[in-house]
Design a protein around this motif. Sequence first.
Motif, PDB file in Angstrom:
ATOM      1  N   ILE A  69       9.359 -17.177  59.179  1.00  0.00           N
ATOM      2  CA  ILE A  69       8.062 -16.506  59.013  1.00  0.00           C
ATOM      3  C   ILE A  69       8.273 -15.309  58.090  1.00  0.00           C
ATOM      4  CG2 ILE A  69       6.157 -15.326  60.154  1.00  0.00           C
ATOM      5  CD1 ILE A  69       6.857 -16.811  62.714  1.00  0.00           C
ATOM      6  N   GLU A  70       7.412 -15.212  57.072  1.00  0.00           N
ATOM      7  CA  GLU A  70       7.493 -14.071  56.141  1.00  0.00           C
ATOM      8  C   GLU A  70       6.292 -13.167  56.404  1.00  0.00           C
ATOM      9  OE1 GLU A  70       8.462 -15.480  52.121  1.00  0.00           O
ATOM     10  OE2 GLU A  70       7.395 -13.698  51.371  1.00  0.00           O
ATOM     11  N   PHE A  71       6.543 -11.844  56.455  1.00  0.00           N
ATOM     12  CA  PHE A  71       5.471 -10.894  56.757  1.00  0.00           C
ATOM     13  C   PHE A  71       5.090 -10.069  55.547  1.00  0.00           C
ATOM     14  CE2 PHE A  71       5.147 -11.590  61.225  1.00  0.00           C
ATOM     15  CZ  PHE A  71       6.403 -12.021  61.614  1.00  0.00           C
ATOM     16  N   GLN A  80      14.943  -9.893  61.829  1.00  0.00           N
ATOM     17  CA  GLN A  80      16.022 -10.309  62.745  1.00  0.00           C
ATOM     18  C   GLN A  80      15.462 -10.688  64.096  1.00  0.00           C
ATOM     19  OE1 GLN A  80      19.038  -7.184  62.790  1.00  0.00           O
ATOM     20  NE2 GLN A  80      20.542  -8.680  62.133  1.00  0.00           N
ATOM     21  N   GLU A  81      14.524  -9.855  64.575  1.00  0.00           N
ATOM     22  CA  GLU A  81      13.924 -10.090  65.894  1.00  0.00           C
ATOM     23  C   GLU A  81      13.203 -11.436  65.907  1.00  0.00           C
ATOM     24  OE1 GLU A  81      11.300  -6.932  67.054  1.00  0.00           O
ATOM     25  OE2 GLU A  81      10.693  -8.012  68.870  1.00  0.00           O
ATOM     26  N   ILE A  82      12.452 -11.699  64.858  1.00  0.00           N
ATOM     27  CA  ILE A  82      11.693 -12.962  64.772  1.00  0.00           C
ATOM     28  C   ILE A  82      12.657 -14.138  64.633  1.00  0.00           C
ATOM     29  CG2 ILE A  82      10.032 -14.263  63.365  1.00  0.00           C
ATOM     30  CD1 ILE A  82       8.701 -12.038  64.995  1.00  0.00           C
ATOM     31  N   SER A  83      13.730 -13.954  63.864  1.00  0.00           N
ATOM     32  CA  SER A  83      14.725 -15.042  63.687  1.00  0.00           C
ATOM     33  C   SER A  83      15.310 -15.467  65.025  1.00  0.00           C
ATOM     34  CB  SER A  83      15.880 -14.600  62.789  1.00  0.00           C
ATOM     35  OG  SER A  83      15.416 -14.346  61.515  1.00  0.00           O
ATOM     36  N   VAL A  84      15.580 -14.486  65.882  1.00  0.00           N
ATOM     37  CA  VAL A  84      16.149 -14.786  67.213  1.00  0.00           C
ATOM     38  C   VAL A  84      15.159 -15.622  68.025  1.00  0.00           C
ATOM     39  CG1 VAL A  84      16.844 -13.737  69.413  1.00  0.00           C
ATOM     40  CG2 VAL A  84      17.671 -12.768  67.267  1.00  0.00           C
ATOM     41  N   ILE A  85      13.894 -15.215  68.006  1.00  0.00           N
ATOM     42  CA  ILE A  85      12.871 -15.947  68.781  1.00  0.00           C
ATOM     43  C   ILE A  85      12.722 -17.362  68.225  1.00  0.00           C
ATOM     44  CG2 ILE A  85      10.492 -15.990  69.599  1.00  0.00           C
ATOM     45  CD1 ILE A  85      10.362 -12.962  69.248  1.00  0.00           C
ATOM     46  N   ILE A  86      12.758 -17.488  66.885  1.00  0.00           N
ATOM     47  CA  ILE A  86      12.612 -18.817  66.264  1.00  0.00           C
ATOM     48  C   ILE A  86      13.798 -19.715  66.643  1.00  0.00           C
ATOM     49  CG2 ILE A  86      12.663 -20.032  64.035  1.00  0.00           C
ATOM     50  CD1 ILE A  86      10.936 -17.756  62.908  1.00  0.00           C
ATOM     51  N   ARG A  87      14.997 -19.120  66.694  1.00  0.00           N
ATOM     52  CA  ARG A  87      16.192 -19.912  67.082  1.00  0.00           C
ATOM     53  C   ARG A  87      16.039 -20.411  68.510  1.00  0.00           C
ATOM     54  NH1 ARG A  87      19.661 -16.488  64.342  1.00  0.00           N
ATOM     55  NH2 ARG A  87      20.003 -15.210  66.171  1.00  0.00           N
ATOM     56  N   ASN A  88      15.584 -19.520  69.405  1.00  0.00           N
ATOM     57  CA  ASN A  88      15.370 -19.890  70.813  1.00  0.00           C
ATOM     58  C   ASN A  88      14.258 -20.923  70.948  1.00  0.00           C
ATOM     59  OD1 ASN A  88      17.321 -18.080  71.723  1.00  0.00           O
ATOM     60  ND2 ASN A  88      15.846 -16.413  71.923  1.00  0.00           N
ATOM     61  N   LEU A  89      13.265 -20.803  70.070  1.00  0.00           N
ATOM     62  CA  LEU A  89      12.111 -21.717  70.099  1.00  0.00           C
ATOM     63  C   LEU A  89      12.547 -23.149  69.815  1.00  0.00           C
ATOM     64  CD1 LEU A  89       8.990 -21.899  70.257  1.00  0.00           C
ATOM     65  CD2 LEU A  89       8.916 -21.311  67.847  1.00  0.00           C
TER      66      LEU A  89
END
Lengths: 158, 214
Positions: A69-71, A80-89
């Motif tokens: 996701i690009e903001f 970084q925070e979003i990358s972690v959630i996406i990995r968990n997703l």
Amino acid sequence: MNKRFGKLFRNISDGQIENVVYNIGKENYYDLIKREQVRGFCQCIITSDIMISLSEYFLIFNNCDIISIEFSDDDEDLEQEISVIIRNLKENKAYWVSLKDKLEYLKEDSINIKKIDYKKIDTGEIFSIYVNGIYCSSDDMYEKFSLDLSKHVARCIG
Amino acid sequence: MTLLTVIWMIFKVIIAPSISIYLLNEFNLFSYITFIPEDKMFEVGLTAYLAVFETLFSFLEKIIRNQQAYISCVFYKDKTEENINNTPTIICNASTSHVANICCHIELSGNLNRLRKSQLSLKLPDWLSSQVLATDNVLKYNENTLYWNFDKLLPNEKNNKHTADCVIAIPFIQCADQERLQITLAPKQEKNWCKKFLVNFKTNSFKVCNKGDL
């Protein structure tokens, strides 16, 4: 795998959403807009609300993953925070609730989504949606994806 | 100081005493009350007639104030910058994917019926267009103009006065490009002469440009 680009436009008179092929690199962006305006169409904006709705649709009903996701704001910590959630997703779709909450919160803070990249789990095909209504996918899935996208966006826009 | 306040002051200070004196000269009720000394009759009459007018004006003022409505519209980019005295600037160009957003905080108070009938509008230039969500019950977009209607935001009840507020994020997308493009936008109220006095509308403006240094 060839990429095809399209852009969403809305019919001013009846509100119908149309997808138009956009030959990126060969066609001037504003010439395309002017051509569609003459035909009675205006541009679609894929706001954060619509991006969130589309993400839920692709994740839950179309067996897809979010790749990135690009903001509108460049923020390494946020990325970084979003990358972690996406990995968990990818491991557990239940993390969609956390991601959705985060995206809603960012939207209220005026940090908007600029682009989302998705991947179809069964075929590995990648497709993307941009805030200005441009989207891209592989040649093979372009027609079906364009139709799905138009139908969903039509439900969101008043 | 509003125009209505100025008119009230003129009535109270000049017109009411003038009418009282005229009426007193035509008919002084207190001349029939025998225990009032003759040389004091005019003063007593003037005091009493002025008090009657004061009461009438207060009553009229209350009726007019109950008819009044207040609409405040504040545009901002960031919540920390929300201030009606600010003029925020948003940039629409290739680096922002030709899209920009502005937040609009609407606050309504006063007469419910008048608020429900009020409408704001904002005509956009040809090089910009906007969009509203299907679920938005306040904002509509038609013929490149944004319209704010408040009838669905307010309860449909007989209570004369109410307060309500909402925040709407409004997206804009650039439709054409020039070397430099800039416009300052502010909504206007659709109103007739009556609404001019009875609906107080305050707003700030915001700038849309395609270059950050404009």
